[in-house]
Design a protein around this motif. Sequence first.
Motif, PDB file in Angstrom:
ATOM      1  N   ILE A  85      -1.249  12.327  -6.181  1.00 42.04           N
ATOM      2  CA  ILE A  85      -0.704  10.993  -5.982  1.00 42.04           C
ATOM      3  C   ILE A  85      -0.326  10.452  -7.361  1.00 42.04           C
ATOM      4  N   MET A  86       0.949  10.106  -7.537  1.00 49.76           N
ATOM      5  CA  MET A  86       1.441   9.592  -8.807  1.00 49.76           C
ATOM      6  C   MET A  86       2.008   8.195  -8.583  1.00 49.76           C
ATOM      7  N   HIS A  87       1.780   7.311  -9.566  1.00 49.90           N
ATOM      8  CA  HIS A  87       2.272   5.945  -9.405  1.00 49.90           C
ATOM      9  C   HIS A  87       2.594   5.343 -10.769  1.00 49.90           C
ATOM     10  N   GLY A  88       3.615   4.510 -10.803  1.00 48.75           N
ATOM     11  CA  GLY A  88       3.941   3.772 -12.017  1.00 48.75           C
ATOM     12  C   GLY A  88       2.984   2.599 -12.186  1.00 48.75           C
ATOM     13  N   ALA A  89       2.414   2.474 -13.369  1.00 47.50           N
ATOM     14  CA  ALA A  89       1.425   1.426 -13.638  1.00 47.50           C
ATOM     15  C   ALA A  89       2.010   0.024 -13.520  1.00 47.50           C
ATOM     16  N   ASN A  90       3.318  -0.100 -13.664  1.00 49.74           N
ATOM     17  CA  ASN A  90       3.968  -1.409 -13.638  1.00 49.74           C
ATOM     18  C   ASN A  90       4.880  -1.577 -12.428  1.00 49.74           C
ATOM     19  N   ASP A  91       4.602  -0.839 -11.358  1.00 50.98           N
ATOM     20  CA  ASP A  91       5.448  -0.861 -10.168  1.00 50.98           C
ATOM     21  C   ASP A  91       5.423  -2.247  -9.519  1.00 50.98           C
ATOM     22  N   THR A  92       6.587  -2.892  -9.453  1.00 53.35           N
ATOM     23  CA  THR A  92       6.684  -4.229  -8.870  1.00 53.35           C
ATOM     24  C   THR A  92       7.148  -4.198  -7.416  1.00 53.35           C
ATOM     25  N   ILE A  93       7.538  -3.048  -6.923  1.00 57.45           N
ATOM     26  CA  ILE A  93       7.977  -2.930  -5.530  1.00 57.45           C
ATOM     27  C   ILE A  93       6.834  -2.440  -4.652  1.00 57.45           C
ATOM     28  N   VAL A  94       6.222  -1.326  -5.038  1.00 56.44           N
ATOM     29  CA  VAL A  94       5.024  -0.818  -4.358  1.00 56.44           C
ATOM     30  C   VAL A  94       3.920  -0.844  -5.408  1.00 56.44           C
ATOM     31  N   PRO A  95       3.071  -1.846  -5.392  1.00 60.15           N
ATOM     32  CA  PRO A  95       2.049  -1.989  -6.433  1.00 60.15           C
ATOM     33  C   PRO A  95       1.155  -0.748  -6.547  1.00 60.15           C
ATOM     34  N   PRO A  96       0.658  -0.480  -7.758  1.00 62.95           N
ATOM     35  CA  PRO A  96      -0.212   0.684  -7.964  1.00 62.95           C
ATOM     36  C   PRO A  96      -1.451   0.683  -7.068  1.00 62.95           C
ATOM     37  N   SER A  97      -1.827  -0.476  -6.551  1.00 59.26           N
ATOM     38  CA  SER A  97      -2.982  -0.522  -5.651  1.00 59.26           C
ATOM     39  C   SER A  97      -2.776   0.377  -4.435  1.00 59.26           C
ATOM     40  N   HIS A  98      -1.524   0.597  -4.034  1.00 55.91           N
ATOM     41  CA  HIS A  98      -1.253   1.506  -2.919  1.00 55.91           C
ATOM     42  C   HIS A  98      -1.653   2.932  -3.300  1.00 55.91           C
ATOM     43  N   GLY A  99      -1.226   3.380  -4.460  1.00 55.15           N
ATOM     44  CA  GLY A  99      -1.578   4.728  -4.907  1.00 55.15           C
ATOM     45  C   GLY A  99      -3.074   4.890  -5.099  1.00 55.15           C
TER      46      GLY A  99
END
Length: 153
Positions: A85-99
Amino acid sequence: FEMFHAWVVARPEVDLAGLVYHGRSVGGAVVAQLAARHPPAALILQSSVTSVASFSWRFGVPPVLVSSPFRTDGLIGSIGCPILIMHGANDTIVPPSHGRRLHALAPGSVYAEMPGDHNDFPRDEGAYWRTITGFLRSAGLSGPPPAVPSGQR
């Protein structure tokens, strides 16, 4: 996606033992559903959602109106393959809390959070590919994925 899967696995050049599903954003929710029905050798979820319904209010849509809620959070724990599971730390569309939540629900999964928003992730392509390659090798799948030219992602 079922028809596409059937088409892919019927092709003689496809090595079913090395089949990896990789989905980004809502596409991660789609491939997670597919992985629950047709287990791959490994699953990669990038900037993915816990469920479509869980963030539909952000776009003014009540969850009850979401016809395909894609509840990744409800099935990821039962997917029996290695999961990255990879996520951008600054994701403003799907917040990292999802990942982070998906990682918590998937015992043994690997979680990598890197700098980046939703549409500019990954910022560091070298770290991105090293993470994927290391994950695939640890899953018993040799060799790096084919390189994708920067303008074709």
